[in-house]
Structure formats: C-alpha cells, structure tokens
Design an enzyme around this catalytic site. Structure first.
Site, PDB file in Angstrom:
ATOM      1  CE  LYS A 209      -3.740   2.442   2.463  1.00 16.31           C
ATOM      2  NZ  LYS A 209      -4.539   2.476   3.380  1.00 16.31           N
ATOM      3  CE  LYS A 265      -6.275   2.155  -1.119  1.00 12.17           C
ATOM      4  NZ  LYS A 265      -6.030   2.155   0.672  1.00 12.17           N
TER       5      LYS A 265
END
Ligand code: PBG
Length: 342
Positions: A209, A265
C-alpha cells in the site's frame, strides 16, 4: 567484423504471410482469441456506511457514490449479490463526536462497522463481507495508528489492531483486511483470530500500500484527512511510490505471517506491481482501484471527455491483464450491470 549468427528462434512468419489483423477480422474471432476475461466474480464493492436512517448521502468528490445508513444496506447489498458480486468491503463514516486521539471506538463491539456487518450477515448471508483493520476512521488526527510524540508507533498499534480485528470477526466479518501498514500486524492478527476460534476468517492484507495522493476523495468521504500530527502524511508507514522491489518484500512477509490473499493499492498507477506480485508469488492477488482513480474516470465521463461505455470496462480489463484475481472498485455495481447486459 564477426559474421552475424542467425537468430536462434526463427521468425514466426513475415508479412504478407503473417497478418495480425486476421484474428481481429470479426467479433467472434476476437472473442475466441481473447486472452483475458472479466466477470462479476472479479469484483469487490467498497461501501461507505453512516449513522442515521433512510439516508443516502452523496460523496461530492465521488459522483455516484453515497454514504448509506445501515438500514439501506440490505437492499444495496442484495442487488450486488444478485448481480453476482461475491464480496463487499465496508468503510464506516464515524461521527466526529466519537473520534478520539487513540481511536477507541474501533474496538467497541457495538460500533457502526460491527452493526453494518451484522446487518449484512443477517439479511444477505451469502455475500462475503470484508473490513479494513486500521484506526483512521476513528482517530481525530486521521492516522492509521496510535500517535506518540508525533510518530505513529508500531507495536502498540498492532495490539489495538488485533482487538479491532476480533470485534469485527465476532460481528461476522469474513475477511479481515489490514490496511494500516504496521510491521508484523498480519501475524499478530492471525494469532489473535486463531486463539479466539476464528481459524476460517480470512486475511486479505493491503500488502503493498503506497503513500498516495489518489486516496484524497476517500478521506473526504470518511472525514479522515490525516496530516494534523506535525503536518506529517502517512509516509512513515505507507510505501514510497518510487519503490517496487520493496513491494515484493512486503508481500513475502505478509504471506509468511499468514495472509491468505494480498492486495496492491492504488490500482492503475501500480499495475507493474500487480504483475510482479502475481508472477513472483502466484497467490490470490487483488488490486484496489481507489477513490481518486474513480474520481478521475467519473469526472471525465460526466463532462463527456471520456466515454464511460468504453473506459470503465477497459480499466477493469487492465487489472486482469496485469494478473489481478479481482478488483476492489467503486464501479463494481456499474460493471456488473454492464457485464450482465452483455
Ligand atoms: C485506510 C484506508 C484508505 C483507503 C482504504 N483504507 C485511506 C488511507 O490509507 O489513507 C483508501 C481507499 C480509497 O482511496 O478508495 N487505511
């Protein structure tokens, strides 16, 4: 000059014998040679949940996305289920009066997200429910962990995250998705879940992330803009967008610690990471097409600058081509309807 050696692999053929356009000649051939496909089973639908009754509150920076009250979840989620979407992801919009420095509301078994989980498990039991584990919706400063002397501390945060995971599992959550990027949290949460008898609750870790500007509209939706702590953003725990090898280390660690599925992400700006993760580990790999990506596409579609009938599915296909098993996307219901319409 040394004589040139003939190429080891013979050329496959040379124009005009080889005409790449032949396989594109008609629709049925194109369908037959398509390398990737998209189905509703590829979709996870993130939903914003708020307090109150009978209210669908639009998110300004995400046209078409609403914050739903718990009583409206059954209808929305059963529509998603009927369209073939296997799983929803819940994000609570916490009343500012309940936010604290340490985000204690996150571990309250009666909190908004737990009530939302219970409602879905009761009314639409055959759809999966995934929940973030991170403190940002619950903290006054909007950081994902506990802040001590201006720094988001790791180990103390992990203890709270384990308790947060447990209240969510108790409420009926099927997939715990730690999105906090603390070190060691996947292993700690796995142990906590197992000790409490939740061996079958899955973990989808936000393994890679990034510290991204593309989360802007999401933070608007939740009212969780971080940055009040010494003006710091999330760069001390989320990954630097410059890095790629580091993503593989993150994924390797989370898998060792017991993650069942991993996520990359944001999505479209990080398709190279999706591809590397899938090729390196061959595990269920998901991509999150985040709020800012949705806002870019939707904003341009609304202005007529892009054709929604083309770019939404094209964007989805990019994830499949990169190797993702599925996509978390605010377009999930829209995409499922398009797929159904054929
Ligand atoms: C919370 C969390 C964020 C998103 C998902 N979980 C925001 C953040 O890390 O600041 C972003 C999702 C989106 O932008 O759609 N940890």
């Amino acid at each position: 000059m040394a004589p040139r050696k003939p190429s080891a692999t013979p050329a496959l053929g040379v124009y005009p014998k080889t005409r790449m356009r032949r396989n594109r000649y008609d629709v049925w051939t194109r369908r037959m040679v398509a390398e990737n496909s998209l189905s509703a089973a590829d979709l996870i639908w993130p939903i914003f949940v708020r307090e109150g009754k009978g209210t669908r509150e639009p998110v300004d920076s995400m046209p078409g996305v609403n914050r739903l009250t718990v009583d409206l979840l059954a209808g929305a989620v059963s529509e998603a289920r009927d369209l073939g979407i296997p799983c929803v992801a819940l994000f609570p919009v916490i009343d500012p009066a309940l936010k604290t420095e340490d985000g204690d509301e996150a571990v309250n078994p009666g909190n908004l997200v737990c009530r939302a989980i219970a409602e879905i498990k009761k009314s639409v039991p055959d759809i999966g429910v995934l929940c973030d584990v991170a403190l940002d919706p619950f903290t006054t400063h909007g950081h994902d962990g506990l802040v001590r002397d201006g720094y988001v501390v790791n180990d103390e945060t992990v203890e709270v995250l384990c308790r947060q995971a447990l209240v969510q599992a108790q409420a009926g959550c099927d997939v715990i998705a730690p999105s906090d990027m603390m070190d060691g949290r996947v292993g700690a949460i796995r142990t906590a879940l197992d000790q409490a008898g939740f061996q079958n609750v899955r973990i989808m870790s936000y393994a890679a992330k990034y510290n991204s500007g593309f989360y802007g509209p999401f933070r608007d939706a939740l009212g969780s803009k971080a940055g009040t702590v010494g003006g710091k953003d999330k760069g001390t725990y989320q990954m630097d967008p410059a890095n790629s090898d580091e993503a593989l280390r993150e994924v390797a660690l989370d898998l060792e610690e017991g993650a069942d599925m991993v996520m990359v992400k944001p999505g479209m700006p990080y398709l190279d990471i999706v591809r590397r993760v899938k090729e390196s580990f061959g595990v269920p790999t998901f991509a999150y097409q985040v709020s800012g990506e949705y806002a870019m596409l939707k904003g341009a579609i609304e202005r007529g600058w892009l054709d929604g009938n083309r770019v939404i599915l094209e964007a989805m296909m990019s994830f499949k081509r990169a190797g993702a098993n599925g996509v978390l996307t605010y377009f999930a219901v829209d995409v499922a309807k398009r797929l159904k319409a054929g």
